[in-house]
Design an enzyme around this catalytic site. Structure first.
Site, PDB file in Angstrom:
ATOM      1  N   TRP A 114       0.857  -1.185   0.000  1.00 20.24           N
ATOM      2  CA  TRP A 114       0.000   0.000   0.000  1.00 20.24           C
ATOM      3  C   TRP A 114       0.897   1.241   0.000  1.00 20.24           C
ATOM      4  O   TRP A 114       1.437   1.628   1.027  1.00 20.24           O
ATOM      5  CB  TRP A 114      -0.892   0.012   1.228  1.00 20.24           C
ATOM      6  N   VAL A 117       0.346   3.936   2.672  1.00 22.70           N
ATOM      7  CA  VAL A 117       0.567   3.594   4.079  1.00 22.70           C
ATOM      8  C   VAL A 117       1.936   2.939   4.273  1.00 22.70           C
ATOM      9  O   VAL A 117       2.784   3.467   4.982  1.00 22.70           O
ATOM     10  CB  VAL A 117      -0.551   2.661   4.607  1.00 22.70           C
ATOM     11  N   CYS A 118       2.147   1.792   3.651  1.00 24.85           N
ATOM     12  CA  CYS A 118       3.374   1.016   3.857  1.00 24.85           C
ATOM     13  C   CYS A 118       4.621   1.775   3.408  1.00 24.85           C
ATOM     14  O   CYS A 118       5.695   1.597   3.974  1.00 24.85           O
ATOM     15  CB  CYS A 118       3.316  -0.302   3.092  1.00 24.85           C
ATOM     16  N   VAL A 119       4.486   2.609   2.387  1.00 23.43           N
ATOM     17  CA  VAL A 119       5.636   3.318   1.840  1.00 23.43           C
ATOM     18  C   VAL A 119       5.670   4.784   2.287  1.00 23.43           C
ATOM     19  O   VAL A 119       6.676   5.251   2.818  1.00 23.43           O
ATOM     20  CB  VAL A 119       5.650   3.228   0.292  1.00 23.43           C
ATOM     21  N   PRO A 122       6.343   5.650   6.425  1.00 23.19           N
ATOM     22  CA  PRO A 122       7.733   5.554   6.886  1.00 23.19           C
ATOM     23  C   PRO A 122       8.691   6.450   6.097  1.00 23.19           C
ATOM     24  O   PRO A 122       9.668   6.954   6.663  1.00 23.19           O
ATOM     25  CB  PRO A 122       8.090   4.073   6.727  1.00 23.19           C
TER      26      PRO A 122
END
Length: 131
Positions: A114, A117-119, A122
């Site tokens: 995602w 979100v996932c990338v 962070p």
């Protein structure tokens, strides 16, 4: 003319972060795209290994919700235990941040299912910390 060499990727200065490549996270990916996505992340993991770039694996709630890390990625790093988190933003997990910091690398290559979100989470957080 401006010199962009500092912004280029260098295996000696980079670390790859593979975040949340788990079964439950695939519900938003449809059809043949799932196979393409997984082939791409496996290719990235193989590239990291070939260039001796550290690769940090992370999952979110693997035991209660999302499932284990994709087995083809895990098989490339059989001695690495993915960092399992409870936070959505991987950078908010102290074990994850410590693992990144311990590599001594400042250029992050982030892969996650995602992007928003996932990338993105962070990446934005790491930028604030000087990465």
């Amino acid at each position: 003319m401006r010199n962009y060499s500092n912004s280029l990727l260098d295996p000696d200065e980079s670390v790859i972060l593979i975040i949340d490549e788990q079964p439950a996270m695939f519900f938003a990916v449809e059809g043949k795209n799932r196979e393409n996505v997984m082939n791409n992340v496996v290719g990235l993991a193989k590239t990291a290994r070939s260039f001796n770039v550290p690769c940090i694996l992370s999952t979110v709630e693997s035991k209660k919700f999302s499932g284990e890390l994709y087995s083809k990625v895990k098989s490339l790093y059989p001695k690495v235990n993915p960092i399992d988190r409870t936070s959505i933003n991987a950078w908010e997990d102290n074990n994850f941040k410590r693992a990144v910091s311990e590599t001594g690398k400042k250029k992050l290559i982030i892969a996650g299912l995602w992007t928003e979100v996932c990338v993105t989470f962070p990446a934005l957080s790491a930028l604030e910390d000087g990465y």
